[in-house]
Design an enzyme around this catalytic site. Structure first.
Site, short mmCIF file in Angstrom:
data_model
loop_
_atom_site.label_atom_id
_atom_site.label_comp_id
_atom_site.label_asym_id
_atom_site.label_seq_id
_atom_site.Cartn_x
_atom_site.Cartn_y
_atom_site.Cartn_z
N ASN A 211 -18.35 -12.06 -4.88
CA ASN A 211 -18.24 -12.89 -6.09
C ASN A 211 -16.83 -13.46 -6.13
O ASN A 211 -15.97 -13.06 -5.33
CB ASN A 211 -18.59 -12.09 -7.35
N GLY B 261 -24.77 -4.45 -4.45
CA GLY B 261 -25.48 -5.05 -3.32
C GLY B 261 -24.74 -4.92 -2.00
O GLY B 261 -24.09 -3.91 -1.72
N VAL B 262 -24.82 -5.98 -1.20
CA VAL B 262 -24.20 -5.94 0.12
C VAL B 262 -22.68 -5.87 0.01
O VAL B 262 -22.01 -5.25 0.86
CB VAL B 262 -24.69 -7.13 0.99
N ASP B 263 -22.12 -6.47 -1.03
CA ASP B 263 -20.67 -6.42 -1.28
C ASP B 263 -20.21 -4.97 -1.45
O ASP B 263 -19.23 -4.53 -0.82
CB ASP B 263 -20.40 -7.25 -2.55
N SER C 11 -27.07 -14.83 -1.94
CA SER C 11 -27.68 -15.26 -3.23
C SER C 11 -29.14 -14.83 -3.41
O SER C 11 -29.74 -15.15 -4.44
CB SER C 11 -27.59 -16.78 -3.43
N GLY D 298 -30.18 -11.77 -3.82
CA GLY D 298 -30.27 -10.52 -4.56
C GLY D 298 -29.94 -10.73 -6.02
O GLY D 298 -30.67 -11.43 -6.74
N VAL D 299 -28.81 -10.18 -6.46
CA VAL D 299 -28.37 -10.28 -7.85
C VAL D 299 -28.32 -11.73 -8.33
O VAL D 299 -28.60 -12.02 -9.49
CB VAL D 299 -26.98 -9.61 -8.00
N TYR D 300 -27.96 -12.65 -7.45
CA TYR D 300 -27.79 -14.05 -7.85
C TYR D 300 -29.11 -14.82 -7.96
O TYR D 300 -29.10 -16.01 -8.32
CB TYR D 300 -26.80 -14.76 -6.93
N1 AR6 Z 1 -27.03 -5.15 4.68
C1 AR6 Z 1 -27.67 -6.34 4.63
N2 AR6 Z 1 -28.17 -6.87 3.50
C2 AR6 Z 1 -28.00 -6.17 2.36
C3 AR6 Z 1 -27.34 -4.91 2.31
C4 AR6 Z 1 -26.84 -4.41 3.54
N3 AR6 Z 1 -26.18 -3.24 3.61
N4 AR6 Z 1 -27.35 -4.47 1.02
C5 AR6 Z 1 -28.00 -5.40 0.28
N5 AR6 Z 1 -28.40 -6.41 1.09
P1 AR6 Z 1 -26.76 -9.24 -3.14
P2 AR6 Z 1 -26.06 -11.97 -4.05
C6 AR6 Z 1 -29.16 -7.63 0.77
O1 AR6 Z 1 -27.23 -8.88 -4.50
O2 AR6 Z 1 -27.45 -12.23 -4.49
C7 AR6 Z 1 -22.73 -8.36 -5.77
O3 AR6 Z 1 -22.56 -7.48 -6.85
C8 AR6 Z 1 -29.96 -7.66 -0.53
O4 AR6 Z 1 -31.16 -6.90 -0.39
O5 AR6 Z 1 -25.94 -8.25 -2.41
O6 AR6 Z 1 -25.33 -13.03 -3.28
C9 AR6 Z 1 -21.53 -9.29 -5.55
O7 AR6 Z 1 -20.32 -8.65 -5.93
C10 AR6 Z 1 -30.23 -9.15 -0.65
O8 AR6 Z 1 -31.34 -9.54 0.19
O9 AR6 Z 1 -25.90 -10.64 -3.14
C11 AR6 Z 1 -21.87 -10.43 -6.44
O10 AR6 Z 1 -21.46 -10.18 -7.79
C12 AR6 Z 1 -28.95 -9.78 -0.06
O11 AR6 Z 1 -28.28 -8.71 0.62
C13 AR6 Z 1 -23.37 -10.53 -6.38
O12 AR6 Z 1 -23.83 -9.22 -6.06
C14 AR6 Z 1 -28.02 -10.37 -1.11
O13 AR6 Z 1 -28.06 -9.60 -2.29
C15 AR6 Z 1 -23.81 -11.45 -5.28
O14 AR6 Z 1 -25.22 -11.61 -5.35
#
Ligand code: AR6
Length: 174
Positions: free
Chosen positions: A24, A32-34, A122, A124-126
């Site tokens: 973010n 999430g992944v972050d 984007s 996941g959470v987004y």
């Molecule tokens: N390896 C690969 N993919 C993953 C992993 C992993 N270890 N963990 C989760 N994913 P998101 P966004 C997938 O929510 O939508 C954070 O809080 C997940 O299943 O991580 O861009 C940041 O700080 C999904 O398919 O990212 C931001 O505030 C994908 O990664 C916000 O979330 C993206 O989900 C960003 O949201």
């Protein structure tokens, strides 16, 4: 020839030169992944992100922009942080999401990476639809690779579950 491929897995274990983080604007970790990347990389990564916030990116990293840091304890050499558009905040322009992928590849080639792994930014959470993310990701990466022949050996999408993996497999097949 640059390979563009999709696998199911955890991006924190990828043995590539650079992994991309769906961060973010604050660049200080999150869920999430972050969260997974910061947890696996250790405190060095957070420290580097804090330094970015103290310098050029003191107002936060804009949506669609990308920046590289080291990778702490991860097997990768660099983490490239990018900020996807947040659908829940009305950020629905596909060009913003495309920019995450193209700017991340620009930054990867600037630091000298030959292999890059992306999560589904984007999706996941987004709140973006998996198929839409997959279509934009694949089209943008293919276009970048076409415009930068010989710069990268592999771009790998690393997807965290069967449904999102299938979306990328379908996008790559079309
Ligand atoms: N390896 C690969 N993919 C993953 C992993 C992993 N270890 N963990 C989760 N994913 P998101 P966004 C997938 O929510 O939508 C954070 O809080 C997940 O299943 O991580 O861009 C940041 O700080 C999904 O398919 O990212 C931001 O505030 C994908 O990664 C916000 O979330 C993206 O989900 C960003 O949201």
């Amino acid at each position: 020839m640059t390979e563009v491929e999709a696998v199911q897995g955890d991006i924190t274990t990828e043995r590539v030169d650079a992994i991309v983080n769906a961060a973010n604007s604050l660049l200080l970790g999150g869920g999430g992944v972050d969260g997974a990347i910061h947890a696996a990389a250790g405190p060095e990564l957070l420290e580097e992100c804090r330094r970015l916030r103290a310098g050029r990116w003191h107002d936060g990293l804009p949506v669609g922009e990308a920046v590289a840091t080291g990778a702490g304890d991860l097997p990768a050499r660099w983490v490239i942080h990018t900020v996807g558009p947040n659908r829940h905040r009305g950020q629905t322009d596909p060009a913003l999401l495309a920019s995450c992928f193209s700017r991340s590849l620009d930054v990867a080639s600037e630091v000298g990476a030959r292999s890059v792994a992306f999560p589904a930014i984007s999706a996941g959470v987004y709140g973006w639809d998996a198929d839409e993310v997959a279509d934009i990701a694949v089209a943008t990466v293919r276009s970048w690779v076409h415009d930068h022949p010989g710069q990268l050996d592999v771009v790998r999408f690393v997807l965290f579950g069967p449904a999102i993996h299938q979306a990328f497999v379908d996008a790559l097949a079309s």
